[in-house]
Design a protein around this motif. Structure first.
Motif, mmCIF file in Angstrom:
data_model
loop_
_atom_site.group_PDB
_atom_site.id
_atom_site.type_symbol
_atom_site.label_atom_id
_atom_site.label_comp_id
_atom_site.label_asym_id
_atom_site.label_seq_id
_atom_site.Cartn_x
_atom_site.Cartn_y
_atom_site.Cartn_z
ATOM 1 N N TRP A 53 27.321 33.559 22.205
ATOM 2 C CA TRP A 53 28.588 33.135 22.891
ATOM 3 C C TRP A 53 28.629 32.484 24.031
ATOM 4 C CZ3 TRP A 53 30.881 34.134 27.538
ATOM 5 C CH2 TRP A 53 32.245 34.092 27.587
ATOM 6 N N TRP A 54 27.353 32.885 25.023
ATOM 7 C CA TRP A 54 27.205 32.136 26.041
ATOM 8 C C TRP A 54 26.972 30.481 25.723
ATOM 9 C CZ3 TRP A 54 27.984 32.015 30.911
ATOM 10 C CH2 TRP A 54 27.086 31.328 31.922
ATOM 11 N N SER A 55 26.051 30.511 24.687
ATOM 12 C CA SER A 55 25.695 29.078 24.369
ATOM 13 C C SER A 55 27.021 28.244 23.840
ATOM 14 C CB SER A 55 24.579 28.979 23.396
ATOM 15 O OG SER A 55 25.023 29.407 22.025
ATOM 16 N N HIS A 56 27.700 28.823 23.297
ATOM 17 C CA HIS A 56 29.155 28.158 23.034
ATOM 18 C C HIS A 56 30.153 28.096 23.908
ATOM 19 C CE1 HIS A 56 28.893 27.969 18.622
ATOM 20 N NE2 HIS A 56 28.166 29.018 18.352
ATOM 21 N N ASN A 57 30.124 28.753 24.850
ATOM 22 C CA ASN A 57 31.154 28.898 25.910
ATOM 23 C C ASN A 57 30.628 28.608 27.418
ATOM 24 O OD1 ASN A 57 33.321 29.623 24.442
ATOM 25 N ND2 ASN A 57 32.343 31.295 23.921
ATOM 26 N N TRP A 58 29.558 28.375 27.714
ATOM 27 C CA TRP A 58 29.135 28.400 29.158
ATOM 28 C C TRP A 58 29.875 27.078 29.635
ATOM 29 C CZ3 TRP A 58 26.687 24.188 31.227
ATOM 30 C CH2 TRP A 58 26.051 23.199 30.414
ATOM 31 N N SER A 59 30.169 26.065 29.122
ATOM 32 C CA SER A 59 30.525 24.690 29.772
ATOM 33 C C SER A 59 31.889 25.064 30.056
ATOM 34 C CB SER A 59 30.212 23.491 28.787
ATOM 35 O OG SER A 59 30.966 23.779 27.648
ATOM 36 N N THR A 60 32.663 25.626 29.062
ATOM 37 C CA THR A 60 34.206 25.885 29.203
ATOM 38 C C THR A 60 34.100 26.881 30.525
ATOM 39 O OG1 THR A 60 34.303 25.893 26.896
ATOM 40 C CG2 THR A 60 36.161 26.672 28.153
ATOM 41 N N LEU A 61 33.332 27.845 30.371
ATOM 42 C CA LEU A 61 33.291 28.860 31.404
ATOM 43 C C LEU A 61 32.952 27.996 33.007
ATOM 44 C CD1 LEU A 61 33.930 31.693 31.087
ATOM 45 C CD2 LEU A 61 31.605 32.313 31.447
ATOM 46 N N LEU A 62 32.082 27.333 32.869
ATOM 47 C CA LEU A 62 31.815 26.415 34.114
ATOM 48 C C LEU A 62 33.163 25.511 34.599
ATOM 49 C CD1 LEU A 62 29.376 26.024 35.837
ATOM 50 C CD2 LEU A 62 28.954 23.772 34.773
#
Lengths: 265, 315
Positions: free
Chosen positions: B32-41
């Motif tokens: 999940w993190w590798s998919h979403n880290w940029s969005t979260l950032l």
């Protein structure tokens, strides 16, 4: 829908009447400034009111307001540009919820959160009271939804293929964003920044409640009203503030009308 | 060796096992993190900002609402943890506070209703027709939103006893003596809150989202213009209108500057009362309790707003 001609004329007149009623107070300020008289059919024309304003203090507060507005516009860009980009171009869970959650600052009154901040800042961090950065941060809250929606609107009008092409040709995502997307949405960004700028330049509640060290221009006028009631020269102060602040926005409204409409659609 | 289909099904082939991926929670988290880290950032500044400027102060406010205040050295009121409902009891039993709550909600409801009713025809007209003077009309609805403070001061001049509204009413012989609409009376505030500004723009975009086909169908089948409007267009734009109602209502409940300037500093609006509890009286716990009540009202409004916006539609 077919409306009969008289009905259409009546509706148009109604719209114009409403517009006139909304514009009229602003015209009233111009009239009061140039007659120095608060009685309606003006008895004379005079520029006396301009002489009675304490210009140095007033200009100081105007300068402070513009400084605050600039700081708020910058804060808003830092917060809203990435958020608007993520909400327009990325698909993630909770996106629909977030697009409603950004309306929190408008639904919940400014007075509530700023007085909550006042209470706890004054109790625990009394050295922060009236600090410029605190006022700027809290002022930046209210325009968030408008700014995000307007950036989102201009992003939606830009085809993502240009950015994808840049990515395929080997640009880094950041470079593609800065070199391709930003120039394409520049007019929308300017509009968004202007929304934040205006909201901050005219803000009254936040600096009033947080006890800003220097008065903003609206606070300055409010203190004058508190001392004097409504003499004609306060109309001059309002007029000058209006010309300086709204002048910028009115020009930009006509320049970027298309992006401006996007906010509410 | 030959196997029947049944026997083959019982054998545990490795390939078969991999069909059901056994993924641990940590792995799922990492994925999940590798998919979403940029969005979260990208969303991090917004979320952090909302948390520090809105959520944390609100939590403090709720906590403070259960405090009591205590006089120290006969000079300083200091909040003291008490954890009772005293402030809320006071807010609902003291006639002063009770009147203030009822007054705020009542005025907000009345003015918002008037506001929406006044907005409907203009919004429809702007959405559907060729309008003479469109730019001026649209600009006039936009101005008070961004330059509210100017409009308030300007209104103070326009509503004075010597001002144009009183002059007009006198000339029409509707009144004998000039009315005092600003200063201490709430009439100016009520007039201003009833005028549609933001609501016109919101409802217009709701009407623009209604397909013309439905209206034409109704008209072809013989419905009158008014009937088409009320039975076809308004129900189809219901969500947008409800959204506009809630936004205007929350604006009216939370109005602070307008009553302060047009109705004087000692008016009955709840927002002003909260501020008075803070500034001259130093009653932080009571101010927090009143703030929580107002927040609760707005939370209800926000809940309904979520409902009008969430389930799609053209709004």
């Amino acid at each position: 829908v077919k409306l009969s001609r008289p009905a259409a004329i009546i509706l148009n007149l109604y719209a114009l009447l409403l517009a006139a009623f909304l514009m009229w107070p602003l015209l009233q300020v111009v009239l009061t400034s140039f007659t120095s008289d608060i009685v309606f059919p003006p008895r004379y024309w005079s520029l006396n009111a301009f002489r009675e304003v304490l210009w140095p203090g007033f200009m100081q507060s105007l300068y402070f307001s513009l400084k605050l507005a600039l700081a708020v516009a910058l804060i808003l860009m830092v917060i809203c540009l990435p958020a608007a980009y993520a909400m327009e171009r990325r698909r993630f869970r909770g996106r629909a919820l977030l697009s409603v959650l950004i309306f929190v600052p408008i639904i919940f009154p400014v007075v509530i959160y700023s007085s909550a901040i006042r209470v706890y800042v004054f109790m625990f961090y009394s050295e922060w009271r009236g600090a410029f950065w605190l006022v700027a941060l809290v002022t930046a809250m209210w325009p968030i939804p408008l700014v995000i929606r307007s950036i989102q609107g201009s992003l939606a009008n830009v085809d993502p293929v240009y950015e994808e092409a840049a990515l395929i040709m080997g640009a880094s995502p950041l470079r593609a964003f800065l070199k391709i997307t930003i120039p394409l949405i520049a007019p929308g960004l300017i509009t968004a920044a202007m929304i934040g700028f205006t909201a901050a330049a005219t803000t009254f509640v936040v600096p009033y409640i947080l006890g800003s060290n220097e008065p903003t221009v609206s606070l300055y006028i409010f203190r004058d009203v508190g001392r004097m009631g409504f003499p004609p020269w306060i109309a001059v102060e309002v007029l000058v503030m209006q010309i300086v602040v709204l002048g910028i926005v009115q020009i930009l409204y006509f320049a970027f009308r298309k992006q401006f409409r996007g906010i509410f659609v | 060796m030959k196997l029947t289909a049944q026997e083959s099904a019982q054998i545990d082939y490795p390939e078969k096992r991999t069909l059901v991926p056994a993924v641990s929670l940590a792995q799922r988290g990492r994925r999940w993190w590798s998919h979403n880290w940029s969005t979260l950032l990208l969303l991090a500044p917004l979320l952090l900002f909302m948390l520090t400027v809105f959520a944390v102060p609100m939590l403090f406010q709720i906590a403070f609402a259960f405090f009591e205040r205590e006089l120290i050295g006969n000079v300083l009121w200091v909040p003291k943890p008490a954890f009772n409902l005293g402030n809320f009891m006071e807010a609902f039993t003291n006639p002063d506070y009770r009147f203030s709550i009822v007054w705020t909600i009542g005025i907000a409801f009345a003015t918002t209703t008037a506001n929406i009713l006044l907005a409907l025809p203009v919004a429809y007209y702007l959405a559907r027709m060729r309008v003479w003077g469109r730019t001026v009309i649209e600009l006039s609805f936009l101005l008070p939103i961004f330059g509210e403070i100017f409009t308030i001061y300007a209104l103070a001049y326009a509503l004075t006893p010597q001002g144009p509204l009183n002059w007009l009413l006198m000339k029409l012989h509707l009144i004998q003596e000039p009315l005092s609409l600003v200063g201490t009376s709430p009439v100016g505030v009520i007039i201003w809150m009833s005028l549609p500004t933001l609501s016109v723009l919101l409802i217009r975009s709701a009407f623009s989202g209604v397909d013309l086909v439905y209206e034409e169908a109704a008209q072809t089948m013989g419905a009158s213009t008014l009937r088409t409007f009320f039975q076809v267009t308004v129900p189809l734009a219901k969500k947008g209108i409800a959204g506009a109602f809630l936004l205007v209502f929350s604006g009216a409940v939370g109005a602070y500057t307008i009553p302060l300037i047009l109705a004087g500093p000692y008016n009955d609006w709840l927002t002003n009362k909260i501020q008075r509890e803070i500034a001259p009286y130093f009653n932080y716990p009571m101010a927090s309790a009143l703030g929580v009540i107002l927040t609760a009202i707005c939370a209800v409004l926000f809940f309904f707003y979520l409902r009008t916006q969430e389930t799609g539609g053209d709004a």
